[in-house]
Motif scaffolding. Sequence first.
Motif, PDB file in Angstrom:
ATOM      1  N   ARG A 138       0.840  -1.208   0.000  1.00 26.95           N
ATOM      2  CA  ARG A 138       0.000   0.000   0.000  1.00 26.95           C
ATOM      3  C   ARG A 138       0.873   1.256   0.000  1.00 26.95           C
ATOM      4  NH1 ARG A 138      -3.051   2.736  -1.539  1.00 26.95           N
ATOM      5  NH2 ARG A 138      -4.999   3.540  -0.735  1.00 26.95           N
ATOM      6  N   LEU A 139       1.953   1.242   0.777  1.00 26.68           N
ATOM      7  CA  LEU A 139       2.872   2.388   0.801  1.00 26.68           C
ATOM      8  C   LEU A 139       3.554   2.558  -0.558  1.00 26.68           C
ATOM      9  CD1 LEU A 139       4.578   2.170   4.319  1.00 26.68           C
ATOM     10  CD2 LEU A 139       2.747   3.686   3.580  1.00 26.68           C
ATOM     11  N   SER A 140       3.917   1.442  -1.196  1.00 26.91           N
ATOM     12  CA  SER A 140       4.537   1.509  -2.529  1.00 26.91           C
ATOM     13  C   SER A 140       3.569   2.123  -3.530  1.00 26.91           C
ATOM     14  CB  SER A 140       4.949   0.115  -3.014  1.00 26.91           C
ATOM     15  OG  SER A 140       5.857  -0.463  -2.124  1.00 26.91           O
ATOM     16  N   ASP A 141       2.300   1.700  -3.461  1.00 29.92           N
ATOM     17  CA  ASP A 141       1.277   2.290  -4.325  1.00 29.92           C
ATOM     18  C   ASP A 141       1.217   3.800  -4.118  1.00 29.92           C
ATOM     19  OD1 ASP A 141       0.369   0.008  -5.578  1.00 29.92           O
ATOM     20  OD2 ASP A 141      -1.197  -0.399  -4.109  1.00 29.92           O
ATOM     21  N   GLY A 145       2.206   6.220  -6.902  1.00 30.26           N
ATOM     22  CA  GLY A 145       0.973   6.623  -7.570  1.00 30.26           C
ATOM     23  C   GLY A 145       0.408   7.964  -7.173  1.00 30.26           C
ATOM     24  N   TYR A 146       0.678   8.407  -5.946  1.00 26.06           N
ATOM     25  CA  TYR A 146       0.012   9.594  -5.412  1.00 26.06           C
ATOM     26  C   TYR A 146       0.310  10.854  -6.229  1.00 26.06           C
ATOM     27  CZ  TYR A 146      -1.913  12.755  -1.872  1.00 26.06           C
ATOM     28  OH  TYR A 146      -2.665  13.691  -1.212  1.00 26.06           O
ATOM     29  N   LYS A 147       1.554  10.984  -6.688  1.00 24.93           N
ATOM     30  CA  LYS A 147       1.921  12.164  -7.474  1.00 24.93           C
ATOM     31  C   LYS A 147       1.904  11.895  -8.978  1.00 24.93           C
ATOM     32  CE  LYS A 147       4.413  14.589  -3.911  1.00 24.93           C
ATOM     33  NZ  LYS A 147       5.635  15.226  -3.468  1.00 24.93           N
ATOM     34  N   PRO A 169       8.397   2.511 -11.661  1.00 23.94           N
ATOM     35  CA  PRO A 169       9.864   2.464 -11.536  1.00 23.94           C
ATOM     36  C   PRO A 169      10.536   1.711 -12.678  1.00 23.94           C
ATOM     37  CG  PRO A 169       8.799   1.603  -9.536  1.00 23.94           C
ATOM     38  CD  PRO A 169       7.731   1.911 -10.518  1.00 23.94           C
ATOM     39  N   VAL A 170       9.864   0.671 -13.203  1.00 22.75           N
ATOM     40  CA  VAL A 170      10.451  -0.082 -14.327  1.00 22.75           C
ATOM     41  C   VAL A 170      10.547   0.823 -15.551  1.00 22.75           C
ATOM     42  CG1 VAL A 170      10.036  -1.983 -15.960  1.00 22.75           C
ATOM     43  CG2 VAL A 170       9.777  -2.370 -13.511  1.00 22.75           C
ATOM     44  N   LEU A 171       9.480   1.576 -15.805  1.00 19.05           N
ATOM     45  CA  LEU A 171       9.491   2.505 -16.938  1.00 19.05           C
ATOM     46  C   LEU A 171      10.598   3.546 -16.766  1.00 19.05           C
ATOM     47  CD1 LEU A 171       8.169   3.430 -19.572  1.00 19.05           C
ATOM     48  CD2 LEU A 171       6.586   4.805 -18.199  1.00 19.05           C
ATOM     49  N   ALA A 172      10.791   4.035 -15.544  1.00 22.29           N
ATOM     50  CA  ALA A 172      11.860   5.010 -15.278  1.00 22.29           C
ATOM     51  C   ALA A 172      13.233   4.400 -15.583  1.00 22.29           C
ATOM     52  CB  ALA A 172      11.791   5.478 -13.824  1.00 22.29           C
ATOM     53  N   CYS A 173      13.439   3.128 -15.200  1.00 24.12           N
ATOM     54  CA  CYS A 173      14.718   2.437 -15.485  1.00 24.12           C
ATOM     55  C   CYS A 173      14.930   2.274 -16.989  1.00 24.12           C
ATOM     56  CB  CYS A 173      14.738   1.063 -14.812  1.00 24.12           C
ATOM     57  SG  CYS A 173      14.883   1.140 -13.028  1.00 24.12           S
TER      58      CYS A 173
END
Length: 197
Positions: A138-141, A145-147, A169-173
Amino acid sequence: MKILIVVESNAKAKKIQEFLKDQENQYICIASYGHIEDLKKSEMSIDFQNWTAIYEFTNQKAINNIKKLSKTVDVTYIASDPDNEGSKIADSISKILDKNMQRYRITFNEVTKSAILEAIENKHKIDYNKVNCQIIRRLSDRLFGYKLSPLLWNYFNINTLSAGRVQSPVLACIVKNTNNVNNPNPEITYKIKGDFD
């Protein structure tokens, strides 16, 4: 003995109530209607000092019903789903019960009379490894996701889109690696080898 069983869905509660009506103990089966607490919607809801989640209770009607009925029984069985999410729901329900209230976790994979009775025979404590897994998820989401999600809403004009905790994060990598390939910035390095006597 009077026993309260709390499940997630109302349909499941009715079915289990029907299964247990002829038992020696008196059973009351009710629903929590899923989660009764969640991260705050209006803020990140994360204490970055301690890396803990800041939850608030959300379904006051269900909470009041569980509290009220738990005071009329001898023991409460929390029978939310056996997965991580169900374990977090069990933790939330346990929090609202009177601290002296006898409570157990029961889990089953099918809604049959035999499965319910077997679960009651094998009551246990809440698995806090599963609870913590759900909290981290939930924290990872929230962290990813929040921003990011509002950016998707603005760009595509659809406010149901959400940025995933894995995909983002995968897309950022991928973007970072693609930029490194397309715009190489070679570094000259030297290796020095020495033989000493």
